[in-house]
Design an enzyme around this catalytic site. Structure first.
Site, PDB file in Angstrom:
ATOM      1  N   ASN A  98       0.870  -1.177   0.000  1.00  0.00           N
ATOM      2  CA  ASN A  98       0.000   0.000   0.000  1.00  0.00           C
ATOM      3  C   ASN A  98       0.911   1.232   0.000  1.00  0.00           C
ATOM      4  OD1 ASN A  98      -1.746   2.090   0.539  1.00  0.00           O
ATOM      5  ND2 ASN A  98      -2.285   1.400   2.612  1.00  0.00           N
TER       6      ASN A  98
ATOM      7  N   LYS B 273       0.140   4.250  -0.298  1.00  0.00           N
ATOM      8  CA  LYS B 273      -0.503   5.451   0.280  1.00  0.00           C
ATOM      9  C   LYS B 273      -0.267   6.646  -0.647  1.00  0.00           C
ATOM     10  CE  LYS B 273      -0.090   3.277   4.730  1.00  0.00           C
ATOM     11  NZ  LYS B 273       0.018   3.390   6.181  1.00  0.00           N
TER      12      LYS B 273
ATOM     13  N   GLU C  84      -5.137  -4.803  10.857  1.00  0.00           N
ATOM     14  CA  GLU C  84      -4.100  -3.785  11.022  1.00  0.00           C
ATOM     15  C   GLU C  84      -4.356  -2.998  12.308  1.00  0.00           C
ATOM     16  OE1 GLU C  84      -2.196  -2.726   6.974  1.00  0.00           O
ATOM     17  OE2 GLU C  84      -3.944  -1.460   7.226  1.00  0.00           O
TER      18      GLU C  84
ATOM     19  N   GLY D  80       2.847   2.291  10.763  1.00  0.00           N
ATOM     20  CA  GLY D  80       3.847   3.337  10.606  1.00  0.00           C
ATOM     21  C   GLY D  80       4.596   3.689  11.882  1.00  0.00           C
TER      22      GLY D  80
ATOM     23  N   GLU E  71      -6.683   4.793   7.909  1.00  0.00           N
ATOM     24  CA  GLU E  71      -6.473   6.206   7.560  1.00  0.00           C
ATOM     25  C   GLU E  71      -7.704   6.791   6.887  1.00  0.00           C
ATOM     26  OE1 GLU E  71      -2.722   5.638   5.540  1.00  0.00           O
ATOM     27  OE2 GLU E  71      -1.847   5.068   7.469  1.00  0.00           O
TER      28      GLU E  71
ATOM     29  N   SER F  74       3.658  -2.027  10.292  1.00  0.00           N
ATOM     30  CA  SER F  74       5.099  -2.092  10.537  1.00  0.00           C
ATOM     31  C   SER F  74       5.742  -3.412  10.123  1.00  0.00           C
ATOM     32  CB  SER F  74       5.412  -1.777  12.005  1.00  0.00           C
ATOM     33  OG  SER F  74       5.074  -0.426  12.286  1.00  0.00           O
TER      34      SER F  74
ATOM     35  N   HIS G 220      -9.443   1.167   5.195  1.00  0.00           N
ATOM     36  CA  HIS G 220      -8.142   1.394   5.842  1.00  0.00           C
ATOM     37  C   HIS G 220      -8.327   2.372   6.997  1.00  0.00           C
ATOM     38  CE1 HIS G 220      -4.036   2.624   6.560  1.00  0.00           C
ATOM     39  NE2 HIS G 220      -3.668   1.509   5.935  1.00  0.00           N
TER      40      HIS G 220
HETATM   41  P1  PGA Z   1       3.007   0.370   7.544  1.00  0.00           P
HETATM   42  O1  PGA Z   1       1.516   0.582   7.006  1.00  0.00           O
HETATM   43  O2  PGA Z   1       3.526  -0.904   6.956  1.00  0.00           O
HETATM   44  O3  PGA Z   1       3.760   1.585   7.062  1.00  0.00           O
HETATM   45  O4  PGA Z   1       2.923   0.299   9.028  1.00  0.00           O
HETATM   46  C1  PGA Z   1       0.655  -0.513   6.835  1.00  0.00           C
HETATM   47  C2  PGA Z   1      -0.674  -0.055   6.286  1.00  0.00           C
HETATM   48  O5  PGA Z   1      -1.145   1.027   6.650  1.00  0.00           O
HETATM   49  O6  PGA Z   1      -1.280  -0.771   5.484  1.00  0.00           O
END
Ligand code: PGA
Length: 260
Positions: free
Chosen positions: A11, A13, A168, A174, A100, A212, A98
């Site tokens: 992803n 983003k 997640e 992140g 976010e 992560s 997601h």
């Molecule tokens: P990350 O994000 O691997 O940067 O922690 C995962 C995600 O949001 O799908």
């Protein structure tokens, strides 16, 4: 489309301009062409890069996905992108729900479900994201939150073969922090049992962990019970590192009794 394990999806983003995005997609396309085999590798670039990437990756096995889609099929929705438009560009799948989007854009379970249904209707596979916040985790509320999200956002008439659920934890995204692999296995087992109750063929829904994941922890995470793969954010922005995650999953699949 049948998704072979491990399923490793990047992803991106809101990262990537034409030059670096196309180069990264082409690097993955070429690696997959040189090393075909088990597993499913996919990328979800920003919407602006989907068309040029679709043109470049062709039929080399690298899956392409959107990061979000509208719940509406078409019409007066300025700025939105329909699932059919993603399909038309050559996408195979789309992420919905997601964190976010849930937290940054106020998307609730009902909207996430409507998006998932629109995506399935357009012929896309759906990656449905669920996960608890840090406060919910600390309060011991993880399974309760996940149950609510699963029941509220699972598309009606979900066909197991076209549904991927990504667990997640919001606090792991992140941050460089992850649950222990024991906790990941336990949580995935819980999600699996809910899916078996709610979806015909629920044992076949692909269950991904996200938050992560990097080359250094991917093998261990994918070896946890009921983890069919990973959804990768930051570490998917480097083609070498992302490929190493896929290879770690492939090595694990080869050495596990189920993958033998
Ligand atoms: P990350 O994000 O691997 O940067 O922690 C995962 C995600 O949001 O799908």
């Amino acid at each position: 489309m049948s998704l072979a394990t491990p399923v490793v999806i990047g992803n991106w983003k809101m990262n990537g301009l034409r030059a670096d995005g196309l180069a990264r997609a082409e690097a993955l396309r070429d690696r997959l062409a040189r090393a075909p085999g088990e597993g499913t590798l996919g990328i979800c670039p920003p919407a602006t890069l989907l068309a040029p990437i679709a043109d470049r990756i062709g039929e080399h096995g690298l899956l392409l996905g959107g990061q979000d889609c509208s719940s509406a099929l078409k019409g007066a929705h300025t700025g939105d992108i329909s699932a059919e438009m993603l399909k038309d560009l050559g996408c195979d799948l789309v992420i919905v729900g997601h964190s976010e989007r849930r937290h940054g854009h106020g998307e609730d379970d009902a909207l996430v479900r409507a998006k998932a249904e629109a995506a399935l209707k357009a012929g896309l596979d759906v990656i449905l994201c669920i996960g608890e916040t840090e406060e919910e985790w600390q309060a011991g509320g993880t399974t309760e939150v996940l149950d609510r999200q699963i029941e509220g956002s699972l598309p009606a008439a979900a066909a197991a073969g076209h549904l991927i659920v990504a667990y997640e934890p919001v606090w792991a995204i992140g941050t460089g922090r992850t649950p222990s692999t024991v906790d990941i296995g336990r949580t995935h087992a819980h999600i699996r049992s809910r899916l078996v109750d709610l979806v015909p063929g629920g044992a076949r829904v692909r269950l991904l962990y996200g938050g992560s994941v990097k080359a250094g922890n991917a093998g261990e995470i994918m070896a946890a019970g009921e983890v069919d793969g990973v959804l990768v954010g930051g570490a998917s922005l480097d083609a070498d590192g992302f490929w190493a995650i896929f290879e770690a999953g492939r090595a694990g699949a080869r050495s596990s009794p189920a993958g033998a």
